[in-house]
Design a protein around this motif. Structure first.
Motif, PDB file in Angstrom:
ATOM      1  N   THR A  33       0.818  -1.223   0.000  1.00 29.15           N
ATOM      2  CA  THR A  33       0.000   0.000   0.000  1.00 29.15           C
ATOM      3  C   THR A  33       0.848   1.267   0.000  1.00 29.15           C
ATOM      4  N   LEU A  54       7.501 -10.409   0.513  1.00 30.27           N
ATOM      5  CA  LEU A  54       7.654 -11.029   1.836  1.00 30.27           C
ATOM      6  C   LEU A  54       6.411 -11.812   2.243  1.00 30.27           C
ATOM      7  N   ILE A 106      -7.079  -0.326   3.866  1.00 27.23           N
ATOM      8  CA  ILE A 106      -5.609  -0.294   3.975  1.00 27.23           C
ATOM      9  C   ILE A 106      -5.158  -1.035   5.233  1.00 27.23           C
ATOM     10  N   GLY A 110      -2.502  -3.623   4.639  1.00 28.69           N
ATOM     11  CA  GLY A 110      -1.199  -3.187   5.160  1.00 28.69           C
ATOM     12  C   GLY A 110      -0.756  -4.048   6.329  1.00 28.69           C
ATOM     13  N   THR A 111       0.538  -4.287   6.390  1.00 30.32           N
ATOM     14  CA  THR A 111       1.093  -5.121   7.462  1.00 30.32           C
ATOM     15  C   THR A 111       1.703  -4.254   8.561  1.00 30.32           C
ATOM     16  N   GLY A 114       5.042  -3.145   7.445  1.00 30.90           N
ATOM     17  CA  GLY A 114       4.944  -2.086   6.435  1.00 30.90           C
ATOM     18  C   GLY A 114       4.583  -0.748   7.047  1.00 30.90           C
ATOM     19  N   GLN A 167       3.641   7.911  11.108  1.00 25.32           N
ATOM     20  CA  GLN A 167       2.960   6.701  11.592  1.00 25.32           C
ATOM     21  C   GLN A 167       2.069   6.977  12.802  1.00 25.32           C
ATOM     22  N   LEU A 203      16.370   0.734   9.286  1.00 23.32           N
ATOM     23  CA  LEU A 203      16.756  -0.436   8.491  1.00 23.32           C
ATOM     24  C   LEU A 203      17.713  -0.042   7.366  1.00 23.32           C
ATOM     25  N   LYS A 224      -5.541  10.806  18.389  1.00 24.36           N
ATOM     26  CA  LYS A 224      -5.087  11.340  17.096  1.00 24.36           C
ATOM     27  C   LYS A 224      -5.976  12.506  16.711  1.00 24.36           C
ATOM     28  N   ILE A 231     -10.273   9.137   6.705  1.00 23.08           N
ATOM     29  CA  ILE A 231      -8.953   8.617   6.350  1.00 23.08           C
ATOM     30  C   ILE A 231      -8.016   9.807   6.229  1.00 23.08           C
ATOM     31  N   ASP A 232      -7.045   9.878   7.105  1.00 16.09           N
ATOM     32  CA  ASP A 232      -6.135  11.022   7.064  1.00 16.09           C
ATOM     33  C   ASP A 232      -4.933  10.778   7.974  1.00 16.09           C
TER      34      ASP A 232
HETATM   35  C1  LIG Z   1      -4.202   6.595   1.420  1.00 19.74           C
HETATM   36  C2  LIG Z   1      -3.331   6.189   2.586  1.00 19.74           C
HETATM   37  C3  LIG Z   1      -3.618   6.670   3.848  1.00 19.74           C
HETATM   38  C4  LIG Z   1      -2.823   6.304   4.929  1.00 19.74           C
HETATM   39  N1  LIG Z   1      -3.106   6.788   6.170  1.00 19.74           N
HETATM   40  C5  LIG Z   1      -2.335   6.434   7.236  1.00 19.74           C
HETATM   41  C6  LIG Z   1      -2.607   6.911   8.543  1.00 19.74           C
HETATM   42  O1  LIG Z   1      -3.576   7.633   8.784  1.00 19.74           O
HETATM   43  N2  LIG Z   1      -1.781   6.542   9.546  1.00 19.74           N
HETATM   44  C7  LIG Z   1      -0.704   5.723   9.355  1.00 19.74           C
HETATM   45  O2  LIG Z   1      -0.001   5.410  10.298  1.00 19.74           O
HETATM   46  N3  LIG Z   1      -0.430   5.237   8.122  1.00 19.74           N
HETATM   47  C8  LIG Z   1      -1.217   5.565   7.071  1.00 19.74           C
HETATM   48  N4  LIG Z   1      -0.937   5.078   5.832  1.00 19.74           N
HETATM   49  C9  LIG Z   1       0.225   4.236   5.641  1.00 19.74           C
HETATM   50  C10 LIG Z   1      -0.135   2.763   5.798  1.00 19.74           C
HETATM   51  O3  LIG Z   1      -0.150   2.476   7.180  1.00 19.74           O
HETATM   52  C11 LIG Z   1       0.931   1.948   5.095  1.00 19.74           C
HETATM   53  O4  LIG Z   1       0.833   2.208   3.705  1.00 19.74           O
HETATM   54  C12 LIG Z   1       0.812   0.479   5.302  1.00 19.74           C
HETATM   55  O5  LIG Z   1       0.615   0.077   6.617  1.00 19.74           O
HETATM   56  C13 LIG Z   1       2.077  -0.171   4.790  1.00 19.74           C
HETATM   57  O6  LIG Z   1       1.991  -1.560   4.950  1.00 19.74           O
HETATM   58  P1  LIG Z   1       2.261  -2.492   3.687  1.00 19.74           P
HETATM   59  O7  LIG Z   1       2.309  -3.891   4.220  1.00 19.74           O
HETATM   60  O8  LIG Z   1       1.292  -2.241   2.596  1.00 19.74           O
HETATM   61  O9  LIG Z   1       3.721  -2.009   3.297  1.00 19.74           O
HETATM   62  P2  LIG Z   1       4.438  -1.957   1.873  1.00 19.74           P
HETATM   63  O10 LIG Z   1       3.861  -0.883   1.039  1.00 19.74           O
HETATM   64  O11 LIG Z   1       4.502  -3.318   1.289  1.00 19.74           O
HETATM   65  O12 LIG Z   1       5.893  -1.539   2.367  1.00 19.74           O
HETATM   66  C14 LIG Z   1       6.122  -0.250   2.905  1.00 19.74           C
HETATM   67  C15 LIG Z   1       7.624  -0.089   3.123  1.00 19.74           C
HETATM   68  O13 LIG Z   1       8.076  -0.968   4.123  1.00 19.74           O
HETATM   69  C16 LIG Z   1       9.061  -1.862   3.635  1.00 19.74           C
HETATM   70  N5  LIG Z   1       8.781  -3.130   4.316  1.00 19.74           N
HETATM   71  C17 LIG Z   1       7.565  -3.698   4.488  1.00 19.74           C
HETATM   72  N6  LIG Z   1       7.669  -4.792   5.271  1.00 19.74           N
HETATM   73  C18 LIG Z   1       8.995  -4.911   5.583  1.00 19.74           C
HETATM   74  C19 LIG Z   1       9.736  -5.838   6.376  1.00 19.74           C
HETATM   75  N7  LIG Z   1       9.139  -6.860   7.017  1.00 19.74           N
HETATM   76  N8  LIG Z   1      11.077  -5.669   6.457  1.00 19.74           N
HETATM   77  C20 LIG Z   1      11.690  -4.625   5.845  1.00 19.74           C
HETATM   78  N9  LIG Z   1      11.039  -3.705   5.100  1.00 19.74           N
HETATM   79  C21 LIG Z   1       9.698  -3.859   4.974  1.00 19.74           C
HETATM   80  C22 LIG Z   1       8.881  -1.876   2.127  1.00 19.74           C
HETATM   81  O14 LIG Z   1      10.085  -2.182   1.454  1.00 19.74           O
HETATM   82  C23 LIG Z   1       8.440  -0.436   1.879  1.00 19.74           C
HETATM   83  O15 LIG Z   1       9.546   0.412   1.828  1.00 19.74           O
HETATM   84  C24 LIG Z   1      -1.724   5.418   4.733  1.00 19.74           C
HETATM   85  C25 LIG Z   1      -1.459   4.909   3.455  1.00 19.74           C
HETATM   86  C26 LIG Z   1      -2.245   5.289   2.388  1.00 19.74           C
HETATM   87  C27 LIG Z   1      -1.940   4.721   1.028  1.00 19.74           C
END
Ligand SMILES: Cc1cc2nc3c(=O)[nH]c(=O)nc-3n(C[C@H](O)[C@H](O)[C@H](O)COP(=O)(O)OP(=O)(O)OC[C@H]3O[C@@H](n4cnc5c(N)ncnc54)[C@H](O)[C@@H]3O)c2cc1C
Length: 313
Positions: A33, A54, A106, A110-111, A114, A167, A203, A224, A231-232
């Motif tokens: 994401t 992963l 998300i 999302g993990t 991540g 975050q 990292l 917050k 969503i924000d």
């Molecule tokens: C529209 C939108 C709104 C959002 N709003 C918020 C919010 O309000 N609050 C908030 O906190 N976040 C917000 N986010 C962020 C969201 O929390 C993250 O996009 C999401 O949790 C990332 O998880 P993912 O698994 O999809 O990560 P990915 O997109 O797969 O990875 C994200 C990054 O982490 C790295 N990565 C992932 N896992 C590992 C691992 N195990 N080891 C090493 N590197 C790793 C990847 O290489 C990449 O650089 C928002 C995102 C979007 C798109």
């Protein structure tokens, strides 16, 4: 989106080996994401030749109690952390923070790994096609300093960059004193969320986060403040946790890394009351140095700290 190779990692070792020495030319993907948006917009200096998946690693999506601490696998979904009865009971502020991340879709994609590794959300840093060669990309200018800084730091910059830590779970993890385990080392939460070039965490290229260990807190809370409720990202967020060492107060959205406020903590040493919570809020922002565009964040941060502490009364 440019073309890239794709590898499904079967284990952490395979993921690390696949990144090998090619480090910066590879990228790990979990839920995708954050990463996929970055690749679509082409915001990184080096476009990865290979994306290493992963999610194909088994057994990294756990949430369990081990030796008196909570341990959360990097592939646990953000929503699962929010919904976990164990997290709600042992580390309430973390469950509350996870529930405030983004949107239900998300959080389900999302993990946990991540969300803690997501990159900062400065619009100059994230401008499509790398239009701004900013400090974090090796340039010599923080464009927000002379440009539009309405969402940026009110506590100055880290190496000059005034983008804020985005975050929601980060302040909770720092307040709780979590430890991050990777394929090669343990990193304390206070050291994990550091500006590190284009990264927003400690990292290195090719390093895989495997799990986060979270000490149990007797009482904790998270709040917050965001412009939109649906969503924000946070204008300000705050986590407070009562540990054996006392009450920890950590803010996000107002500084380049989660900001532990020793001044706010000192204000509640004698106990948390309506009055001491208010004083803590004032103390948390006493040394703020906002820009004209983001001075509005100062009273909000003060109120958010007071409100979060009051939740523990
Ligand atoms: C529209 C939108 C709104 C959002 N709003 C918020 C919010 O309000 N609050 C908030 O906190 N976040 C917000 N986010 C962020 C969201 O929390 C993250 O996009 C999401 O949790 C990332 O998880 P993912 O698994 O999809 O990560 P990915 O997109 O797969 O990875 C994200 C990054 O982490 C790295 N990565 C992932 N896992 C590992 C691992 N195990 N080891 C090493 N590197 C790793 C990847 O290489 C990449 O650089 C928002 C995102 C979007 C798109």
């Amino acid at each position: 989106m440019r073309a890239f190779g794709h590898i499904d990692a079967g284990s952490v070792r395979q993921a690390v080996d696949a990144a090998g020495t090619a480090g910066a030319q590879t990228a790990f993907i979990a839920g995708g994401t954050d990463l996929l948006g970055s690749l679509k917009d082409n915001i990184l200096r080096a476009y990865p030749k290979t994306v290493i998946n992963l999610k194909t690693i088994a057994d990294l999506d756990f949430i369990r109690e081990e030796g008196g601490a909570l341990v959360i696998g990097a592939l646990a979904k953000v929503q699962d952390v929010a919904d976990s009865a164990l997290v709600q009971e042992k580390a309430a502020c973390l469950a509350q923070a996870a529930a405030k991340v983004s949107s239900p879709a998300i959080r389900r994609m999302g993990t946990f790994g991540g969300t803690v590794c997501q990159r900062h959300r400065c619009w100059y840093f994230r401008s499509p096609e790398n239009r701004f060669d900013c400090l974090r990309k090796g340039g010599d200018t923080c464009f927000a300093l002379t440009g539009d800084a309405r969402y940026h730091s009110i506590f100055g910059g880290e190496d000059g960059c005034i983008a804020v830590s985005p975050q929601d779970v980060a302040p909770a993890l720092v307040a709780l004193g979590a430890t991050f385990r990777t394929d090669r080392r343990d990193i304390a939460a206070a050291d994990f969320f550091k500006v590190n070039g284009e990264r927003s965490c400690a990292l290195e290229d090719g390093e895989v986060l495997t799990q986060v260990s979270v000490p149990v807190a007797a009482k904790s809370a998270f709040s917050k403040f965001a412009l939109r409720k649906s969503i924000d990202f946070a204008i300000v967020n705050c986590a407070v946790a009562q540990t054996e060492a006392g009450t920890r107060v950590v803010l996000g959205g107002i500084a380049p890394s989660p900001l532990r406020s020793l001044e706010a903590e000192a204000a509640v040493v004698g106990g948390i009351s309506e009055e001491s919570a208010k004083r803590a809020g004032e103390a948390a922002v006493a040394t703020a140095s906002p820009l004209p565009a983001n001075a509005y964040k100062v009273p909000i941060a003060s109120a958010v700290v007071a409100r979060t502490l009051r939740a523990l009364i």
